[in-house]
Design a protein around this motif. Structure first.
Motif, mmCIF file in Angstrom:
data_model
loop_
_atom_site.group_PDB
_atom_site.id
_atom_site.type_symbol
_atom_site.label_atom_id
_atom_site.label_comp_id
_atom_site.label_asym_id
_atom_site.label_seq_id
_atom_site.Cartn_x
_atom_site.Cartn_y
_atom_site.Cartn_z
ATOM 1 N N ALA A 227 39.570 23.381 -16.584
ATOM 2 C CA ALA A 227 40.992 23.432 -16.250
ATOM 3 C C ALA A 227 41.243 22.675 -14.953
ATOM 4 O O ALA A 227 40.586 22.928 -13.941
ATOM 5 C CB ALA A 227 41.465 24.882 -16.109
ATOM 6 N N GLY A 228 42.178 21.728 -15.005
ATOM 7 C CA GLY A 228 42.550 20.980 -13.817
ATOM 8 C C GLY A 228 41.992 19.571 -13.809
ATOM 9 O O GLY A 228 41.673 18.999 -14.855
ATOM 10 N N HIS A 229 41.900 18.998 -12.642
ATOM 11 C CA HIS A 229 41.476 17.608 -12.434
ATOM 12 C C HIS A 229 40.002 17.459 -12.792
ATOM 13 O O HIS A 229 39.146 18.159 -12.251
ATOM 14 C CB HIS A 229 41.727 17.247 -10.967
ATOM 15 C CG HIS A 229 41.545 15.815 -10.635
ATOM 16 N ND1 HIS A 229 40.303 15.228 -10.479
ATOM 17 C CD2 HIS A 229 42.455 14.834 -10.408
ATOM 18 C CE1 HIS A 229 40.451 13.961 -10.162
ATOM 19 N NE2 HIS A 229 41.745 13.690 -10.108
ATOM 20 N N ARG A 230 39.708 16.528 -13.699
ATOM 21 C CA ARG A 230 38.335 16.294 -14.120
ATOM 22 C C ARG A 230 38.061 14.794 -14.202
ATOM 23 O O ARG A 230 38.960 14.001 -14.507
ATOM 24 C CB ARG A 230 38.060 16.930 -15.490
ATOM 25 C CG ARG A 230 38.123 18.454 -15.510
ATOM 26 C CD ARG A 230 36.956 19.058 -14.730
ATOM 27 N NE ARG A 230 36.947 20.519 -14.789
ATOM 28 C CZ ARG A 230 37.551 21.318 -13.919
ATOM 29 N NH1 ARG A 230 38.257 20.785 -12.924
ATOM 30 N NH2 ARG A 230 37.464 22.626 -14.030
ATOM 31 N N SER A 231 36.805 14.417 -13.966
ATOM 32 C CA SER A 231 36.393 13.021 -14.055
ATOM 33 C C SER A 231 35.495 12.837 -15.267
ATOM 34 O O SER A 231 34.615 13.671 -15.533
ATOM 35 C CB SER A 231 35.651 12.603 -12.786
ATOM 36 O OG SER A 231 35.265 11.240 -12.850
ATOM 37 N N TYR A 232 35.734 11.760 -16.002
ATOM 38 C CA TYR A 232 34.971 11.438 -17.205
ATOM 39 C C TYR A 232 34.379 10.037 -17.057
ATOM 40 O O TYR A 232 35.019 9.147 -16.488
ATOM 41 C CB TYR A 232 35.866 11.488 -18.445
ATOM 42 C CG TYR A 232 36.524 12.830 -18.650
ATOM 43 C CD1 TYR A 232 35.940 13.796 -19.456
ATOM 44 C CD2 TYR A 232 37.714 13.137 -18.004
ATOM 45 C CE1 TYR A 232 36.527 15.039 -19.621
ATOM 46 C CE2 TYR A 232 38.316 14.376 -18.166
ATOM 47 C CZ TYR A 232 37.715 15.319 -18.971
ATOM 48 O OH TYR A 232 38.298 16.545 -19.133
ATOM 49 N N ARG A 233 33.195 9.851 -17.591
ATOM 50 C CA ARG A 233 32.579 8.533 -17.599
ATOM 51 C C ARG A 233 32.949 7.836 -18.899
ATOM 52 O O ARG A 233 32.572 8.288 -19.984
ATOM 53 C CB ARG A 233 31.062 8.662 -17.494
ATOM 54 C CG ARG A 233 30.368 7.361 -17.099
ATOM 55 C CD ARG A 233 30.672 6.996 -15.666
ATOM 56 N NE ARG A 233 29.900 5.832 -15.236
ATOM 57 C CZ ARG A 233 30.115 5.183 -14.108
ATOM 58 N NH1 ARG A 233 31.070 5.592 -13.294
ATOM 59 N NH2 ARG A 233 29.380 4.138 -13.776
ATOM 60 N N ILE A 234 33.716 6.758 -18.774
ATOM 61 C CA ILE A 234 34.205 6.028 -19.943
ATOM 62 C C ILE A 234 34.004 4.542 -19.689
ATOM 63 O O ILE A 234 34.508 4.013 -18.691
ATOM 64 C CB ILE A 234 35.705 6.304 -20.212
ATOM 65 C CG1 ILE A 234 35.977 7.801 -20.371
ATOM 66 C CG2 ILE A 234 36.169 5.559 -21.460
ATOM 67 C CD1 ILE A 234 37.460 8.157 -20.463
ATOM 68 N N GLU B 132 38.796 31.409 -9.504
ATOM 69 C CA GLU B 132 38.392 30.329 -8.604
ATOM 70 C C GLU B 132 38.655 28.964 -9.225
ATOM 71 O O GLU B 132 38.973 27.990 -8.516
ATOM 72 C CB GLU B 132 36.917 30.465 -8.225
ATOM 73 C CG GLU B 132 35.922 30.409 -9.367
ATOM 74 C CD GLU B 132 35.654 31.762 -10.024
ATOM 75 O OE1 GLU B 132 34.633 31.865 -10.732
ATOM 76 O OE2 GLU B 132 36.456 32.698 -9.817
ATOM 77 N N MET B 133 38.569 28.855 -10.544
ATOM 78 C CA MET B 133 38.884 27.599 -11.214
ATOM 79 C C MET B 133 40.370 27.306 -11.114
ATOM 80 O O MET B 133 40.782 26.155 -10.894
ATOM 81 C CB MET B 133 38.447 27.644 -12.687
ATOM 82 C CG MET B 133 38.675 26.340 -13.439
ATOM 83 S SD MET B 133 38.079 26.409 -15.158
ATOM 84 C CE MET B 133 36.300 26.485 -14.892
ATOM 85 N N LEU B 134 41.194 28.328 -11.268
ATOM 86 C CA LEU B 134 42.637 28.145 -11.137
ATOM 87 C C LEU B 134 43.015 27.730 -9.720
ATOM 88 O O LEU B 134 43.865 26.858 -9.525
ATOM 89 C CB LEU B 134 43.359 29.435 -11.517
ATOM 90 C CG LEU B 134 43.259 29.844 -12.980
ATOM 91 C CD1 LEU B 134 43.780 31.263 -13.163
ATOM 92 C CD2 LEU B 134 44.014 28.880 -13.874
ATOM 93 N N ALA B 135 42.376 28.341 -8.741
ATOM 94 C CA ALA B 135 42.663 27.984 -7.349
ATOM 95 C C ALA B 135 42.295 26.528 -7.084
ATOM 96 O O ALA B 135 43.042 25.801 -6.414
ATOM 97 C CB ALA B 135 41.901 28.917 -6.409
ATOM 98 N N GLN B 136 41.160 26.098 -7.602
ATOM 99 C CA GLN B 136 40.760 24.705 -7.410
ATOM 100 C C GLN B 136 41.696 23.767 -8.160
ATOM 101 O O GLN B 136 42.046 22.694 -7.654
ATOM 102 C CB GLN B 136 39.322 24.507 -7.896
ATOM 103 C CG GLN B 136 38.749 23.132 -7.565
ATOM 104 C CD GLN B 136 38.676 22.889 -6.083
ATOM 105 O OE1 GLN B 136 38.043 23.652 -5.343
ATOM 106 N NE2 GLN B 136 39.346 21.845 -5.607
ATOM 107 N N ALA B 137 42.123 24.167 -9.377
ATOM 108 C CA ALA B 137 43.051 23.344 -10.149
ATOM 109 C C ALA B 137 44.357 23.150 -9.380
ATOM 110 O O ALA B 137 44.918 22.044 -9.352
ATOM 111 C CB ALA B 137 43.322 23.984 -11.505
#
Length: 236
Positions: free
Chosen positions: A117-124, A194-199
């Motif tokens: 949930a939230g900002h994520r980076s993907y290798r593309i 904690e995931m929501l807080a980081q998101a």
């Protein structure tokens, strides 16, 4: 050009009031292309007659699981296979990514590793591409012939090409930060605090929605799904 939107869910009321429906979100994402959009609310059993009802197709996100027992899922899977067989372009996002994989012979599960949930980076395509994610379900087994084009350590099958006419992505290029903010406020109880807080802390970090929009739009207009067009356009 008419894009058929296969709407597989409804956005929360707070999202609809501020940012619009799925059709409006995708309309904004593809605004530069001038697409005509025709929505079929398949989640409410509103189906097209067949692949001929649009020039290309898009399957939206949903709060539902692809593996759940709903009366609209089997006919949606039939339609996905018919679109595949017609060789008309199709893209899928989040649930759309999952149901297309399932319909074509893959497997989707509620991921044992939990939520993303939230900002994520993907290798593309050899690059890091940032997008917003909001999912627990994942594609855990690929259909025959599918090719993974993007991944990260949590989501191994994040971007998939099924041949050259179908491209699907697990994250949400159509979501601006305000949608993620609303989803945090209306979160499922299973998303870790904690995931929501980081998101929420990451809402202002830049995302690469524009380049993903161009890639998806290119595919909808007939470009090969495996041709990744943004090698020099990802932000640093």
């Amino acid at each position: 050009m008419i894009i058929g939107i296969l709407q597989t869910g409804h956005v929360p009321e707070q999202v609809a009031a501020r940012d619009g429906t799925y059709t409006e979100l995708f309309g904004k994402l593809f605004a530069a292309r001038g697409f005509g959009l025709r929505t079929f609310s398949v989640v409410d059993m509103d189906f097209p007659a067949g692949p001929q009802d649009a020039d290309a197709w898009l399957v939206t996100g949903s709060r539902h699981g692809a593996y759940e027992d709903h009366p609209w899922i089997p006919p949606l899977e039939d339609l996905i296979r018919a679109i595949r067989d017609s060789q008309k372009p199709m893209v899928g996002v989040c649930f759309g990514h999952q149901i297309i994989a399932q319909a074509l012979g893959g497997r989707v599960e509620k991921f044992s590793g939990g939520w993303s949930a939230g900002h994520r980076s993907y290798r593309i395509g050899g690059r890091d591409v940032a997008l917003f994610a909001w999912h627990q379900d994942q594609v855990v087994a690929l259909p025959e012939g599918a090719r993974v084009l993007g991944a990260n350590g949590f989501t191994q099958n994040a971007v998939i090409a099924h041949g050259e006419h179908i491209l699907t992505v697990q994250p949400h290029p159509e979501f601006p930060p305000s949608v993620i903010d609303a989803l945090i406020d209306n979160r499922p109880t299973t998303v870790p605090a904690e995931m929501l807080a980081q998101a929420r802390a990451d809402l202002e970090r830049p995302v690469d929605s524009a380049i993903m929009a161009d890639w998806l739009a290119d595919v909808l207009q007939g470009a090969p799904a495996t041709r990744i067009p943004f090698a020099q356009q990802v932000h640093v």
